[in-house]
Design an enzyme around this catalytic site. Structure first.
Site, PDB file in Angstrom:
ATOM      1  N   HIS A  48       0.812  -1.208   0.000  1.00  0.00           N
ATOM      2  CA  HIS A  48       0.000   0.000   0.000  1.00  0.00           C
ATOM      3  C   HIS A  48       0.852   1.267   0.000  1.00  0.00           C
ATOM      4  CE1 HIS A  48      -3.665   2.303   0.691  1.00  0.00           C
ATOM      5  NE2 HIS A  48      -3.049   2.955   1.653  1.00  0.00           N
ATOM      6  N   HIS A  86      -9.893   2.999   0.298  1.00  0.00           N
ATOM      7  CA  HIS A  86      -9.956   2.505   1.675  1.00  0.00           C
ATOM      8  C   HIS A  86     -10.795   1.230   1.654  1.00  0.00           C
ATOM      9  CE1 HIS A  86      -9.117   4.163   5.915  1.00  0.00           C
ATOM     10  NE2 HIS A  86      -8.013   4.220   5.210  1.00  0.00           N
TER      11      HIS A  86
END
EC number: 6.3.5.3
Length: 749
Positions: A55, A104
Site C-alpha cells: 500500500h 480505503h
C-alpha cells in the site's frame, strides 16, 4: 520492557525478529539488514514493514506506473505532478486546483462506517497538505450483489461513514458511482476523491528543509487504533483463517479534522510552514521518513514527546499507528511560537517532536535511547521493486469468444418494453437517491451540478463564474474482457462526462483496484490497464497527476474484476453556461451524436436481461472522444444545446429515461434507418451523447457537427409524459419513475 536500541542491535546480530508476522518477505528482511549493516531494531523493523508494504511502497506496481510519467502529454496546466501528496493544475485567473482519489477498500469491509469515514478524512488531509482549501468530495463505490445479506451490512455502513464524516466537515459530496457485482462480494471498493482550491503562490510540498527547523506534530493524540491499518490491511488478501483485522481499522473524528483544516490554512496564510505532511497510512513512520527524504538534511525525533491517548503504547506501536486527524509541519525556530499559538486558538494539540539536522540520517529516540538510525530514503522511497511474473489469463480467449451479439433480441415491442423496465429498475441503473440524499451536496453554496448529473461542478470564483467539473468512472466488466481497453473506456467515459457539462478536460487522477499481484493473471491485468491508461492519456492530452494503487482485492481465489477508476477534472470559464442533463422544455429536438454499432460486450443489457458477460468490450476511438468533447463544449458555450447526457451503461434508452425523469418531460423517439431496435436502445458504443437542441439552434448546431465531421442524427423530440419508441412501445414517466425509484430503498431502506 527491554528496548532494542541501535547499540543493542549491533551487538546481538543473532536475535530473531518477527519480520514475517509484520508482512515482510525473507528477501526484504535481508535487504534491510544489508542497508543497515546490522539487524534492525524493533522500531526500525516496524517502520520498514509498514513503509515497504504494498500500500505504501507500490513495490509491485512501480515498474508499470512509470509509464504515466514517461508517456505524459505536454500540459501547460500541470503545476505539481506525480510524487506529491496530490496533483495540482492551473485553472486560470491565478487559481490552482488540487485533486486526488484514494482507496480505503479493505478497512471498509472489516468496519464499514469507520473504514469509509477515515477514507474521506485521509484524502481531505492530502488536499490541505498541498496548501488548498477542500471544496468537495466524491465517492466511487463498488459492492457485492445488491440482494446479498452481507451487502446489507457493508453498504449502509459505508454510506453512513462517508456522509457522517463529509457532512460534519461541511464539504459537499458532488458525485461518484455505486456499482453492484458479485465479484466485489468479499472485497468492496471504497474509493474517495477530494478537490481543493488555492492560489498558485499557496502551493506547499512535503519536505524537511533547513537545518535547525523544528518538526511539529499537531492534531489528535496518537492511539492504538489503526496500528498497521491501511498499510497492512491493503497489502494482503482476506482469508477467514487469519485473525480479525478489526483493531487495525482507524477511528475518525470529523470535528477534530475540521479544526485541523482551519488551523493548517491559517498557518499557511501566515507563512509559517516550510514543509508539511499528512499522517495517513504508516503514520509517523511515513511522515518522518518522507519529510526527511524529500528534504536537504536529516531529522532527529524524540518519540517521548508524541502526545498519546494510550500510555501503554510501545515505540513500535507509536510509529505504526494510523490514528487519524494528525499532521506534521516543519517550521523555522523563530516562527514556532506563532505556529503553536494558532494551534492553541483552534484547540489543536501541537508538540515539537524533533528538528532537521545537518546529517543524512533519520534518528529517533525513546526514553533516552536511540531506537532508529536509518537513511530516510531507504524507508520512504528506495524499498523493494518487483517485476512480478505476468501471464495472460488462460480463460480470457473463451470469455472473449462468447460473443454477446449472439444473445436473443426482443421479438416485439411488448418484449422491448419489458426489457426497458427491467433495465431501468436494475440495481446498477436504478435511482441512487436513497444513498446520495444522505450526503450534503450543497453546503458551502458553490455546488453547481451534483448527482445524478454527468459530472459534479463547483464554482471557484464568484465574480467571473470560473468553475471546475469532476467525474469518476470505471467499468469492471469491460476491464475483465480486456483490461487495456477497459482502462481506456474508463478514461473515455469520465472525459465525456466532463465535456457533456461544458467543461474542458485538463487532467486525471486514478485509483487502480486489482487482485493479488502474486497471481500472474492479475499482474497481467494490472500491467495492461496501466499501459492502456497511459496511452489513452497521451492521446487525449490529459496527464495523470497522481492517484492510488489498491492490490490484493480478492478473497482466496475469488478476485474482483480489474477496476481502474479514472477521475477527470475539467475547467469551465463560467458555470452559468453549464449544460445540465434534464430535458426541461417541450419541443426540444433530440440528437444522437456519434456512431451506434452492435456492441453489447460487458453491457448492462447483456448483464441484466441475459445474465451474460462475454465477448469484446465496445471499441475505443479516443480521437472521436476528443471531437465529441469539443462539440459539446462549443455547443454549451455558444448556447446551442439545452441539455446533454453521455451514453454509457445501459445505452441510449437509459440516458433518455434519466434525462426525461430529471426534467419531468417525456420523449418521442424514432428508430433511425439501418438500426434494429435492440441496438438503437441498448448498444454501449462509445463516443456518443444525446443532446436536446432548441429548434432555433438546430441549423447552427447541425452545421457545426457537419463541418467538424461528427455524425448527428435526429432521433426524436421532447414531448408528452411518456418515453415512446414510435411503432414499438410507450412507457409513462410515472411507471418509469416508480420502478426506477423503488429498487434501492426496497433493498436497503
Amino acid at each position: 520492557m527491554t528496548l532494542d536500541s541501535v547499540k543493542h542491535a549491533e551487538q546481538t546480530p543473532e536475535t530473531e525478529l518477527p519480520w514475517a508476522e509484520l508482512g515482510l518477505k525473507e528477501n526484504e528482511y535481508a535487504q534491510i539488514r544489508e542497508i543497515l549493516g546490522r539487524r534492525p531494531t524493533g522500531a526500525e523493523l516496524a517502520m520498514y514493514s509498514v513503509m515497504w508494504s504494498e500500500h505504501c511502497s507500490y513495490k509491485s506496481s512501480k515498474v508499470h506506473l512509470k509509464q504515466f510519467g514517461d508517456k505524459a502529454p505536454a500540459s501547460d496546466a500541470m503545476l505539481v505532478g506525480i510524487g506529491e501528496q496530490a496533483g495540482v493544475v492551473d485553472v486560470g485567473q491565478g487559481y490552482a486546483v488540487t485533486f486526488k482519489v484514494e482507496s480505503h477498500n479493505h478497512p471498509s469491509y472489516v468496519e464499514p462506517y469507520q473504514g469509509a469515514a477515515t477514507g474521506i478524512g485521509g484524502i481531505v488531509r492530502d488536499i490541505i497538505a498541498m496548501g488548498a482549501r477542500p471544496v468537495a468530495v466524491m465517492d466511487p463505490l463498488r459492492f457485492g450483489a445488491a440482494d446479498h445479506p452481507d451487502t446489507k451490512r457493508v453498504l449502509p455502513g459505508v454510506v453512513a461513514g462517508i456522509g457522517g464524516y463529509g457532512n460534519c466537515l461541511g464539504l459537499p459530496n458532488i458525485g461518484g458511482e455505486v456499482v453492484f457485482d458479485d465479484c466485489y462480494q468479499g472485497n468492496p471498493l471504497v474509493n474517495a476523491l477530494c478537490v481543493g482550491v488555492m492560489k498558485h503562490e499557496d502551493i506547499h510540498l512535503a519536505k524537511a528543509a533547513g537545518v535547525g527547523n523544528k518538526v511539529i506534530l499537531y492534531g489528535a493524540r496518537t492511539g492504538g487504533d489503526g496500528i498497521g491499518g491501511a498499510s497492512i490491511l491493503a497489502s494482503e488478501t482476506f482469508d477467514s483463517s487469519k485473525p480479525s483485522k478489526r483493531p487495525a481499522v482507524q477511528v475518525g473524528d470529523p470535528f477534530q479534522e475540521k479544526l485541523l483544516i482551519e488551523c493548517t490554512l491559517e498557518a499557511f496564510a501566515e507563512d509559517l510552514v516550510v514543509g508539511i505532511q499528512d499522517l495517513g497510512a504508516a503514520g509517523l513512520s511515513c511522515a518522518t521518513s518522507e519529510l526527511a527524504s524529500n528534504g536537504t538534511g536529516g531529522m532527529r525525533v524524540e518519540l517521548d514527546d508524541v502526545p498519546l491517548r494510550d500510555s501503554t503504547l510501545s515505540p513500535e506501536e507509536i510509529l505504526m499507528s494510523e490514528s487519524q486527524e494528525r499532521m506534521c509541519a516543519v517550521v523555522e525556530p523563530g516562527k514556532v511560537d506563532k505556529f503553536l499559538a494558532i494551534c492553541e486558538k483552534w484547540d489543536v494539540i501541537a508538540t515539537v517532536i524533533g528538528e532537521v539536522t545537518d546529517g543524512d540520517r533519520l534518528e529517533i529516540f525513546w526514553h533516552g535511547e536511540q531506537i532508529v538510525d536509518v537513511p530516510p530514503r531507504t524507508v520512504a522511497h528506495d524499498g523493494p521493486v518487483y517485476e512480478r511474473p505476468m501471464a495472460r489469463p488462460e480463460w480470457l480467449d473463451a470469455l472473449q469468444a462468447d460473443d454477446a451479439s449472439k444473445l436473443a433480441r426482443a421479438a416485439d415491442g411488448d418484449e422491448l418494453r419489458g426489457q426497458v423496465l427491467k433495465l431501468v429498475a436494475s440495481p446498477n441503473q436504478a435511482d441512487k437517491s436513497w444513498i446520495t440524499s444522505q450526503y450534503d451536496r450543497f453546503v458551502l453554496g458553490n455546488t453547481v451540478l451534483s448527482q445524478p448529473e454527468d459530472s459534479g461542478m463547483i464554482r471557484i470564483d464568484d465574480e467571473t463564474g470560473l468553475g471546475v467539473a469532476i467525474s469518476t468512472d470505471g467499468n469492471g466488466r469491460y476491464a475483465k474482457l480486456d483490461p487495456y481497453q477497459g482502462a481506456q473506456l474508463a478514461l473515455a467515459e469520465s472525459y465525456r462526462n466532463v465535456a457533456a457539462t461544458g467543461a474542458k478536460p485538463l487532467a486525471i487522477t486514478d485509483c487502480l483496484n486489482f487482485p493479488s499481484p502474486e497471481d500472474p493473471a492479475g499482474m497481467w491485468q494490472f500491467a495492461e490497464a496501466c499501459k492502456g491508461l497511459a496511452d489513452g492519456c497521451l492521446e487525449l492530452g490529459t496527464p495523470v497527476t497522481g492517484g492510488n494503487v489498491s492490490l490484493y482485492n480478492q478473497t482466496g481465489d475469488a478476485a474482483i474484476h480489474p477496476t481502474p477508476v479514472v477521475g477527470v477534472l475539467g475547467v469551465i470559464d463560467d458555470v452559468a453556461r453549464r449544460t445540465p442533463m434534464a430535458f426541461a422544455e417541450e419541443g426540444q429536438l433530440l440528437y444522437l451524436l456519434g456512431d451506434t454499432r452492435e456492441e453489447f460486450g460487458g453491457s448492462a443489457w447483456s448483464d441484466v436481461i441475459h445474465g451474460h458477460l462475454g465477448g469484446q468490450p465496445p471499441a475505443v476511438d479516443l480521437e472521436r472522444e476528443r471531437l465529441l468533447g469539443e462539440i459539446l463544449i462549443s455547443a454549451s458555450r455558444d448556447g446551442m444545446i439545452d441539455a446533454a447526457h453521455d451514453l454509457s451503461d445501459g445505452g441510449l434508452i437509459q440516458a433518455v429515461v434519466e434525462s426525461c425523469l430529471k426534467g419531468g418531460h417525456g420523449a418521442r423517439l424514432v428508430l433511425p434507418d439501418g438500426l434494429d431496435a435492440t441496438t438503437f436502445l441498448f448498444s454501449e458504443s462509445q463516443g456518443r451523447a444525446v443532446v436536446a437542441v432548441p429548434r432555433s439552434e438546430e441549423l447552427r448546431f447541425t452545421d457545426m457537427c457537419g463541418a467538424r465531421g461528427l455524425p448527428a442524427t435526429r432521433i426524436g423530440v421532447v414531448d408528452g409524459d411518456a418515453v415512446e419508441l414510435q411503432g414499438q412501445f410507450s412507457l409513462p414517466l410515472s411507471e418509469l419513475r416508480s420502478v426506477w425509484e423503488a429498487t434501492i430503498p426496497a433493498l436497503f431502506g
